[in-house]
Design an enzyme around this catalytic site. Structure first.
Site, mmCIF file in Angstrom:
data_model
loop_
_atom_site.group_PDB
_atom_site.id
_atom_site.type_symbol
_atom_site.label_atom_id
_atom_site.label_comp_id
_atom_site.label_asym_id
_atom_site.label_seq_id
_atom_site.Cartn_x
_atom_site.Cartn_y
_atom_site.Cartn_z
ATOM 1 C CD GLU A 1 -2.567 1.195 2.690
ATOM 2 O OE1 GLU A 1 -2.256 0.952 3.504
ATOM 3 O OE2 GLU A 1 -3.756 1.599 2.671
ATOM 4 C CE LYS B 1 -7.334 0.512 3.893
ATOM 5 N NZ LYS B 1 -6.275 1.403 4.490
ATOM 6 C CB CYS C 1 -3.703 -1.954 4.683
ATOM 7 S SG CYS C 1 -2.736 -1.119 5.988
HETATM 8 O O1 LIG Z 1 -2.326 7.014 4.608
HETATM 9 C C1 LIG Z 1 -2.157 6.925 3.332
HETATM 10 O O2 LIG Z 1 -1.683 7.562 2.528
HETATM 11 C C2 LIG Z 1 -2.852 5.690 2.758
HETATM 12 N N1 LIG Z 1 -3.151 4.786 3.836
HETATM 13 C C3 LIG Z 1 -2.594 4.154 4.790
HETATM 14 O O3 LIG Z 1 -1.408 4.022 4.973
HETATM 15 C C4 LIG Z 1 -3.755 3.499 5.607
HETATM 16 C C5 LIG Z 1 -4.381 4.352 6.347
HETATM 17 S S1 LIG Z 1 -3.652 5.756 7.112
HETATM 18 N N2 LIG Z 1 -2.904 2.733 6.840
HETATM 19 C C6 LIG Z 1 -3.593 1.577 7.188
HETATM 20 O O4 LIG Z 1 -4.829 1.111 6.815
HETATM 21 C C7 LIG Z 1 -2.771 0.864 8.411
HETATM 22 C C8 LIG Z 1 -3.690 0.069 9.139
HETATM 23 C C9 LIG Z 1 -3.143 -0.258 10.498
HETATM 24 O O5 LIG Z 1 -1.856 -0.133 10.700
HETATM 25 C C10 LIG Z 1 -4.084 -1.462 11.350
HETATM 26 O O6 LIG Z 1 -4.775 -1.894 11.172
HETATM 27 O O7 LIG Z 1 -3.123 -1.498 12.509
#
Ligand SMILES: O=C(O)CNC(=O)[C@H](CS)NC(=O)CCC(=O)C(=O)O
Length: 270
Positions: free
Chosen positions: A43, A113, A156
């Protein structure tokens, strides 16, 4: 379905599109040199930066990421998963999109997503993915590849929602993609266990490419890109440095595990 090598790439993406694409290409080449025919990127492989910077550059990130995946798949004659990049919906929002590209540069499958990471962590970091990301509304697809098996998509934070993977299993998935940018804080306690649970309960291979290390400011990812077999055994783990986790996807092993543990056939409710 044949026996083949698959790679889960691990990288440290930063707020610089061109730099990330250079890093991604180097790691794809490393995987291909070791014989991988299916290469998965994490991701945010092409951009990991502040939400407002991501939105400002979303159109360029989207078009260059897609072009990159098509070009590199063709150049190396492999199937590539772009594990998540922003595709604009309007001026304020994007879809967090995973794209599967075949060796001729053709689109095989795409997923937006569904579960967004809106969480305040005990370490003081807050994540509000829905401020810039529009949630997808469709269950992910399974791409039925005659050579590589049935390939199921996800991204993710989805890993915490087992019903999505049960759906993929119901649709015949043999291999499930869980590309991630897991936080260092949650990753140390949850990442490996969640991945193994999804593998074991669905008797599927898991390919989990990951972000690792420090990206910008306080944003740090857990790493440990992995390939896990249908019994839940970790076949490869990339540790905490950029690199690749490579292992064999073997249909004989898949059938063996499903014979030994026929839990998918014993489902009562879903
Ligand atoms: O931010 C962006 O640019 C793109 N998206 C991400 O990196 C995403 C949302 S912040 N990360 C996750 O979903 C982490 C989940 C996780 O760490 C958990 O489930 O514990």
């Amino acid at each position: 379905m044949k026996s083949y090598l698959a790679a889960a790439v691990q990288m440290t993406s930063v707020p610089d599109l061109e730099k990330n694409l250079v890093q991604a290409e180097e790691l794809i080449e490393l995987a291909v040199r070791q014989g991988a025919e299916l290469v998965t990127l994490p991701e945010n492989f092409s951009y990991l930066g502040r939400e407002e910077d991501k939105i400002a550059q979303a159109a360029a990130i989207a078009s260059k990421s897609e072009k990159f995946l098509r070009t590199v798949a063709q150049r190396f004659q492999v199937t590539i998963l772009g594990g998540g990049f922003p595709v604009p919906v309007d001026d304020r929002k994007v879809y967090n999109t995973a794209l599967l590209i075949g060796p001729s540069g053709e689109e095989l499958a795409c997923y937006q997503k569904v579960h967004l990471f809106d969480v305040n962590l005990p370490d003081g970091n807050t994540y509000h993915e829905s401020s810039t990301v529009q949630a997808g509304t469709q269950l992910p697809v399974v791409y039925p590849s005659t050579e590589l098996g049935h390939l199921g998509l996800s991204i993710c934070y989805d890993v915490r929602f087992p019903e999505l993977y049960r759906h993929l299993a119901y649709k015949g998935a043999d291999v499930m993609f869980i590309p991630a940018a897991f936080t260092a804080y949650t990753g140390k306690d949850h990442w490996q266990i969640l991945l193994q649970a999804r593998a074991i309960e669905n008797t599927c291979y898991i390919l989990a490419p990951a972000q690792t290390g420090k990206h910008y400011a306080l944003r740090q990812s857990h790493g440990h890109a992995m390939v896990i077999d249908p019994w839940g055994v970790i076949l490869a783990d990339a540790g905490d440095r950029p690199g690749v986790a490579i292992a064999e996807i073997n249909p004989v092993r898949l059938e063996q595990v499903r014979r030994q543990m026929p839990s998918l056939q014993h489902r009562v409710f879903v």
